[in-house]
Motif scaffolding. Sequence first.
Motif, PDB file in Angstrom:
ATOM      1  N   LEU A 331       0.462  -1.510  -0.256  1.00 44.83           N
ATOM      2  CA  LEU A 331       0.207   0.002  -0.493  1.00 44.83           C
ATOM      3  C   LEU A 331       0.644   1.013   0.416  1.00 44.83           C
ATOM      4  N   ASP A 332       2.012   1.308   0.461  1.00 37.96           N
ATOM      5  CA  ASP A 332       2.727   1.977   0.637  1.00 37.96           C
ATOM      6  C   ASP A 332       3.182   2.819  -0.323  1.00 37.96           C
ATOM      7  N   ALA A 333       3.902   1.577  -1.342  1.00 36.51           N
ATOM      8  CA  ALA A 333       4.431   1.852  -2.846  1.00 36.51           C
ATOM      9  C   ALA A 333       3.687   1.675  -3.748  1.00 36.51           C
ATOM     10  N   ALA A 334       2.124   1.944  -3.822  1.00 38.10           N
ATOM     11  CA  ALA A 334       1.164   1.980  -4.144  1.00 38.10           C
ATOM     12  C   ALA A 334       0.900   4.114  -4.104  1.00 38.10           C
ATOM     13  N   ARG A 335       1.522   4.584  -3.006  1.00 37.21           N
ATOM     14  CA  ARG A 335       0.704   5.386  -2.639  1.00 37.21           C
ATOM     15  C   ARG A 335      -0.652   5.788  -2.583  1.00 37.21           C
ATOM     16  N   VAL A 336      -1.153   4.581  -1.446  1.00 39.28           N
ATOM     17  CA  VAL A 336      -2.594   4.931  -0.829  1.00 39.28           C
ATOM     18  C   VAL A 336      -2.142   5.569   0.512  1.00 39.28           C
ATOM     19  N   PRO A 337      -3.502   6.688   0.463  1.00 40.82           N
ATOM     20  CA  PRO A 337      -3.842   7.238   1.320  1.00 40.82           C
ATOM     21  C   PRO A 337      -3.322   6.334   3.199  1.00 40.82           C
ATOM     22  N   THR A 338      -3.388   7.045   4.109  1.00 35.60           N
ATOM     23  CA  THR A 338      -2.572   6.220   5.178  1.00 35.60           C
ATOM     24  C   THR A 338      -4.210   6.074   5.985  1.00 35.60           C
ATOM     25  N   ASP A 339      -4.989   6.988   5.966  1.00 38.65           N
ATOM     26  CA  ASP A 339      -5.931   6.918   6.612  1.00 38.65           C
ATOM     27  C   ASP A 339      -7.305   6.523   5.984  1.00 38.65           C
ATOM     28  N   TRP A 340      -7.424   6.279   5.355  1.00 40.59           N
ATOM     29  CA  TRP A 340      -8.760   5.286   4.084  1.00 40.59           C
ATOM     30  C   TRP A 340      -8.948   3.963   5.333  1.00 40.59           C
ATOM     31  N   GLY A 341     -10.003   3.603   5.324  1.00 38.87           N
ATOM     32  CA  GLY A 341     -10.620   2.875   5.987  1.00 38.87           C
ATOM     33  C   GLY A 341     -10.800   1.597   5.192  1.00 38.87           C
ATOM     34  N   ASN A 342     -11.070   0.284   5.853  1.00 42.06           N
ATOM     35  CA  ASN A 342     -11.186  -1.089   4.987  1.00 42.06           C
ATOM     36  C   ASN A 342     -11.229  -1.055   3.550  1.00 42.06           C
ATOM     37  N   ARG A 343     -12.558  -0.738   3.825  1.00 43.41           N
ATOM     38  CA  ARG A 343     -13.583  -0.680   2.692  1.00 43.41           C
ATOM     39  C   ARG A 343     -12.720   0.332   1.223  1.00 43.41           C
ATOM     40  N   ARG A 344     -12.142   1.408   1.485  1.00 38.09           N
ATOM     41  CA  ARG A 344     -11.193   1.411   0.362  1.00 38.09           C
ATOM     42  C   ARG A 344      -9.760   1.132   0.075  1.00 38.09           C
ATOM     43  N   VAL A 345      -9.612   0.818   1.202  1.00 39.79           N
ATOM     44  CA  VAL A 345      -7.952  -0.321   1.044  1.00 39.79           C
ATOM     45  C   VAL A 345      -8.361  -0.880   0.398  1.00 39.79           C
ATOM     46  N   ARG A 346      -9.284  -1.840   0.609  1.00 37.02           N
ATOM     47  CA  ARG A 346      -9.333  -3.413  -0.544  1.00 37.02           C
ATOM     48  C   ARG A 346      -9.866  -2.798  -1.621  1.00 37.02           C
ATOM     49  N   GLU A 347     -10.414  -2.072  -2.003  1.00 36.02           N
ATOM     50  CA  GLU A 347     -10.964  -1.269  -3.381  1.00 36.02           C
ATOM     51  C   GLU A 347      -9.568  -1.131  -4.066  1.00 36.02           C
ATOM     52  N   ALA A 348      -8.155  -0.467  -2.680  1.00 40.79           N
ATOM     53  CA  ALA A 348      -7.364   0.197  -3.908  1.00 40.79           C
ATOM     54  C   ALA A 348      -6.335  -1.428  -3.690  1.00 40.79           C
ATOM     55  N   CYS A 349      -6.256  -2.476  -3.522  1.00 38.03           N
ATOM     56  CA  CYS A 349      -5.688  -3.122  -2.978  1.00 38.03           C
ATOM     57  C   CYS A 349      -6.304  -4.985  -4.557  1.00 38.03           C
ATOM     58  N   ALA A 350      -7.056  -4.329  -4.938  1.00 40.58           N
ATOM     59  CA  ALA A 350      -7.987  -5.041  -6.288  1.00 40.58           C
ATOM     60  C   ALA A 350      -7.257  -4.216  -7.024  1.00 40.58           C
ATOM     61  N   GLU A 351      -7.371  -2.953  -6.971  1.00 43.99           N
ATOM     62  CA  GLU A 351      -6.810  -1.836  -7.756  1.00 43.99           C
ATOM     63  C   GLU A 351      -4.950  -2.202  -8.485  1.00 43.99           C
ATOM     64  N   HIS A 352      -4.368  -2.337  -7.735  1.00 45.64           N
ATOM     65  CA  HIS A 352      -2.795  -2.476  -7.017  1.00 45.64           C
ATOM     66  C   HIS A 352      -2.151  -4.102  -7.781  1.00 45.64           C
ATOM     67  N   GLY A 353      -3.300  -5.217  -7.565  1.00 43.68           N
ATOM     68  CA  GLY A 353      -2.921  -6.159  -7.461  1.00 43.68           C
ATOM     69  C   GLY A 353      -2.614  -6.869  -6.356  1.00 43.68           C
ATOM     70  N   ILE A 354      -3.214  -5.868  -5.384  1.00 42.75           N
ATOM     71  CA  ILE A 354      -2.443  -6.663  -3.756  1.00 42.75           C
ATOM     72  C   ILE A 354      -3.599  -7.435  -3.364  1.00 42.75           C
ATOM     73  N   LYS A 355      -2.708  -9.185  -3.207  1.00 43.20           N
ATOM     74  CA  LYS A 355      -3.769 -10.076  -2.600  1.00 43.20           C
ATOM     75  C   LYS A 355      -3.591 -10.372  -1.337  1.00 43.20           C
ATOM     76  N   ALA A 356      -4.268 -10.398  -0.347  1.00 40.18           N
ATOM     77  CA  ALA A 356      -4.513 -10.831   0.926  1.00 40.18           C
ATOM     78  C   ALA A 356      -5.449 -10.961   1.564  1.00 40.18           C
ATOM     79  N   SER A 357      -5.987 -11.415   2.147  1.00 38.15           N
ATOM     80  CA  SER A 357      -6.861 -11.879   3.181  1.00 38.15           C
ATOM     81  C   SER A 357      -8.220 -10.825   3.770  1.00 38.15           C
ATOM     82  N   ASN A 358      -9.256 -10.431   3.887  1.00 38.38           N
ATOM     83  CA  ASN A 358     -10.031  -8.931   4.497  1.00 38.38           C
ATOM     84  C   ASN A 358      -9.776  -9.636   5.819  1.00 38.38           C
ATOM     85  N   SER A 359      -8.758 -10.209   5.780  1.00 39.72           N
ATOM     86  CA  SER A 359      -8.781  -9.955   7.164  1.00 39.72           C
ATOM     87  C   SER A 359      -7.141  -9.327   7.851  1.00 39.72           C
TER      88      SER A 359
END
Length: 477
Positions: A331-359
């Motif tokens: 997430l740091d490498a993809a420059r995802v803002p640090t104050d985003w919550g779970n929903r927006r971060v999950r969307e960012a993970c999908a967009e950048h191909g970051i594969k991990a469980s929800n937990s």
Amino acid sequence: MTPLDKPDVHRSGPGQAVGDIFAAAAARGQAEQAAEEEPWPDEVPNGLEDQVNALIGELLDAASLDDLPALEPLVQDVLFLDTVTRIYGPSGVFKSFITLGLAGAVGTGMEWYGRSVRQGLVIYLVAEGAKGMRKRVRAWGKHHARKMTGVKFLPRPVQAMSPEWAVLIEVCRRLSPVLVIIDTQARVTVGVNENDNTEMGVVVDRMEHLRRVTGACVLIVHHSGHENADRGRGASAFKGGMQTELGVTRRGKGVAETRVTLSTGKQKDDEELPDQVFRLKLVELDGEAKEDGTPVTSVVLIPVDGREGPAGAWGQQGPPEGSAEWVVMQLDAARVPTDWGNRRVREACAEHGIKASNSKIEEAVRIRKNRTYQVPPHVPYSPVTLCSPDSGEHRDVFPGQTFPGNVGGTSGDGIPDARSPAPALKGGGTSEARHGKDGPLALCETCGTAMTKLTPDQIRHPMCESDGEVSDRTRSH
């Protein structure tokens, strides 16, 4: 048959002195030796034939060895189920803090610095320093933004050579812990000569009895000697009975300068781990104050390896893929803002191909919001959390720290009343202005970090200007 009913040649009777126990054990040994020296009869004694055949049936050939179960990891590459392990070091090197961190990780099921953990009940015998444990547990909970669940503390010793040891074993049998911590070895072996291999061999057998009945990892905290800090104090028989031995050392004084190193002194069946280095973070306990009004504090350990960040505990290879700390790095490498919550971060993970469980993603969100190391300079964070260095709003900030302190809210919520930077952060970011208490705030179009915007047309930090000159009309915040 319960452990209370099971015969135990090492168990003492009510009121039996420790010296009598060892004397009885020595007498049994002499009797057994005398029996061995007697001529073996031509015929097998009555009743022994079945025992001989049973023992023959237990012999394994090389192929059968493959059917034996492998060690089950409790904390990946560090602790294993159904083993006896020891962590040692001089007094005051924070070995109990490392041990408490392991207990918290196993009890809650969270990763231990990127290493996977099998969640389960932890029983912690606080045989030494029980009064200080409350503060340590509260500090751990505040730092990790969660309660230390799954850990039961017994704030007193249970002597290994007393009848109560059998009671402890039965308690553990009924509760089925995966980790039993004995802190410290000296406090549960009062009256035993720790330099005597025979006496300590009996103590090891007591620990093994606890392991056999529970199948747990029995983790013993011990002191090293004054002259030799590279090994646990006392008889070598104890180390010989351990599956794993971990050593702890310390250098430096004070919170800022102290470094704590965890080393593998012995790993019987696995490769020894590289050293892991930690620093201290001071944590103020909410709702507590001393008589003079100053806050009550404790510390937690933070991994550090050349730089302070989520990969610090694993060296060059970084944390395992899919772990929460690995997600933080992506997430740091993809420059995802640090104050985003779970929903927006999950969307960012999908967009950048970051594969991990929800937990793991949710844990990564908590880590990034409450991170205790320097935020990478290219990662945007909410300007509402910025404060002047002398404002005193974040007491846990360390010298050289460029990030805000802990922020409120749950892991699924953004920071209240804060507008997050626009998602399109590639290629220099956005100059969208926001307002903090010191004036308009924006993201520098060169480095992407927050800056105070003192003129409407300022688009980057003075140090990021291409000509390297500080403009008369711009100043850094």
